[in-house]
Design an enzyme around this catalytic site. Structure first.
Site, PDB file in Angstrom:
ATOM      1  N   GLY A 175      19.282  -9.185  58.907  1.00 17.71           N
ATOM      2  CA  GLY A 175      20.654  -8.756  59.127  1.00 17.71           C
ATOM      3  C   GLY A 175      20.708  -7.455  59.906  1.00 17.71           C
TER       4      GLY A 175
ATOM      5  N   CYS B 105      13.072  -8.721  57.248  1.00 12.05           N
ATOM      6  CA  CYS B 105      13.882  -7.806  58.064  1.00 12.05           C
ATOM      7  C   CYS B 105      14.759  -6.922  57.176  1.00 12.05           C
ATOM      8  CB  CYS B 105      14.693  -8.613  59.077  1.00 12.05           C
ATOM      9  SG  CYS B 105      15.559  -7.624  60.313  1.00 12.05           S
ATOM     10  N   LEU B 106      16.074  -7.060  57.237  1.00 11.02           N
ATOM     11  CA  LEU B 106      16.955  -6.266  56.377  1.00 11.02           C
ATOM     12  C   LEU B 106      16.675  -6.566  54.911  1.00 11.02           C
ATOM     13  CD1 LEU B 106      19.414  -4.239  56.526  1.00 11.02           C
ATOM     14  CD2 LEU B 106      20.842  -6.236  56.062  1.00 11.02           C
TER      15      LEU B 106
ATOM     16  N   PHE C 250      15.591   0.243  61.747  1.00  8.81           N
ATOM     17  CA  PHE C 250      15.240   1.055  60.580  1.00  8.81           C
ATOM     18  C   PHE C 250      13.907   0.562  60.039  1.00  8.81           C
ATOM     19  CE2 PHE C 250      19.763   1.247  61.028  1.00  8.81           C
ATOM     20  CZ  PHE C 250      20.127   2.538  60.657  1.00  8.81           C
TER      21      PHE C 250
ATOM     22  N   HIS D 154       9.778 -11.064  61.916  1.00 10.01           N
ATOM     23  CA  HIS D 154      10.441 -12.359  61.783  1.00 10.01           C
ATOM     24  C   HIS D 154       9.413 -13.486  61.841  1.00 10.01           C
ATOM     25  CE1 HIS D 154      14.758 -11.192  62.093  1.00 10.01           C
ATOM     26  NE2 HIS D 154      14.190 -10.094  62.553  1.00 10.01           N
TER      27      HIS D 154
ATOM     28  N   GLU E 150       9.808 -16.469  61.179  1.00 11.70           N
ATOM     29  CA  GLU E 150      10.433 -17.692  61.698  1.00 11.70           C
ATOM     30  C   GLU E 150      10.480 -17.713  63.212  1.00 11.70           C
ATOM     31  OE1 GLU E 150      13.703 -14.836  62.243  1.00 11.70           O
ATOM     32  OE2 GLU E 150      12.107 -15.088  60.777  1.00 11.70           O
TER      33      GLU E 150
END
Length: 385
Positions: free
Chosen positions: A245, A273-274, A318, A357, A359
């Site tokens: 996200g 990720c997020l 981040f 990621h 994926e």
């Protein structure tokens, strides 16, 4: 202003730097944080990735648009970038899957974009000075100061909770596996067999994440970012998945609270990720803003336990601060570009996460085994008794 080749446009950065080019998307003005992505392929997947919300994306590969666009390559229901910057737009689209040109796709989705920009110079500026806000506007002298002021006033990503804005607004189920060329259905869809039920917290989830979980025997219930953990647990999941996200994870107190509730249960948790950053926050770690982030499909990452190097797809601004980590957090992966933390696991819980990621979409699949590790944890809990 126009010339024989169309409308002229200008990119103005918050430091006053100007880049003159041509409009290749919708007419109008846009402003956002300017970042660069080093992927060679996958431009449609990039611009439909919700993680790019609030950002203007610079594609460093010089030639873009040659394979057109199609509905199967979209990673979400809409384009999420605030604008696009490229060096050169292909005048034709040549691919048997192409449905429309990239320029037409941008215009139809009301995305402001600019070409004929020295993207190498722009990337070097962002790499040296860090990501900064920028504004794309029609190239008129009287617009320069307007664009500069818009860039200066645009809100930084720090402190912005964008996950709740891009998340689904309702609960839905997903059972579609990967798309195979020349095959109408995935192997799993033909078998119609699901071994695990996973609740996916949607902070801006990409479709290929969902497909890869389904490929491994998971039936998915996707829930909004602010879903109460009691509601999620009442769905009787075998595991919890925390999606990718956009924005700063620190304001997402609702998600941090939910994850802390899940950590009290004997339930496997996998974050990307997020979702990785939120798991870290829920476990007592800290988050810091990066200078220009990681955006691209060629990032080398070392797996600490095996010393194996994998090439990964990355998209984040981040990162988890590797300093002063709680004792129950073990670092599993690190970046070979800048040494930043790329993966972690909780030594006393069935929870782990990865910053990149696995994926892909676009990018390499070297890290896809992380999905298999999640399945291993699910098996461990469900079939151990």
């Amino acid at each position: 202003m126009e010339d024989a080749l169309g409308q002229l446009a200008v990119l103005v950065l918050e430091d006053g730097t100007r880049f003159h080019g041509r409009s290749i998307g919708a007419k109008g003005t846009t402003v956002g944080e300017v970042v660069f992505n080093t992927s060679i392929t996958g431009y449609q997947e990039i611009i439909t990735d919700p993680s790019y919300s609030h950002q203007i994306v610079t594609l460093t590969h010089p030639h873009i648009g040659n394979i057109g666009t199609n509905c199967n390559d979209e990673e979400s229901s809409k384009i999420h970038i605030r604008g696009l910057i490229i060096r050169d737009m292909s005048p034709i689209s040549s691919n048997y899957r192409s449905e429309k040109s990239f320029s037409s796709y941008l215009k139809e989705n009301n995305i402001v974009a600019i070409s004929d920009i020295d993207t190498r110079k722009l990337t070097r500026i962002l790499r040296t000075k860090g990501s900064q806000n920028g504004c794309i506007i029609e190239d008129k002298k009287e617009n320069y100061s307007v664009a500069y002021q818009k860039a200066k006033k645009f809100l930084s990503l720090q402190g912005l909770d964008l996950a709740k804005k891009v998340s689904t607004k309702f609960i839905y189920n997903w059972d579609k596996g990967s798309f195979f060329i020349n095959k109408s259905k995935s192997k799993l869809e033909k078998k119609k067999k699901f071994l695990f039920h996973i609740v996916v917290y949607d902070f801006g989830v990409k479709r290929n994440i969902l497909r890869m979980l389904v490929d491994r025997g998971c039936y998915l219930t996707v829930v909004p970012a602010k879903t109460d953990p009691k509601i999620a647990l009442n769905l009787n999941p075998d595991g919890i998945f925390l999606s990718n996200g956009p924005g700063d994870p620190r304001p997402c107190d609702y998600a941090i609270h939910a994850i802390q509730c899940f950590l009290k249960k004997n339930i496997p948790i996998f974050g990307i990720c997020l979702g990785h950053q939120l798991l870290a926050l829920a476990s007592g770690a800290n988050i810091i803003k990066m200078k220009f982030g990681h955006h691209g499909g060629n990032h080398p990452v070392k797996e600490i336990k095996t010393n194996r190097v994998i090439i990964t797809s990355q998209n984040h601004s981040f990162t988890v601060d590797a300093k002063n980590m709680p004792n129950n957090i073990a670092i599993t992966h690190s970046s070979l570009f800048d040494g930043t933390l790329q993966g972690l696991c909780l030594t006393d819980k069935l929870a782990f996460s990865f910053q990149g990621h696995p994926e892909a979409s676009p990018g390499p699949h070297d890290a896809s085994s992380l999905f298999d590790h999640f399945i291993k944890l699910l098996n461990q809990v469900k079939f151990s008794n």
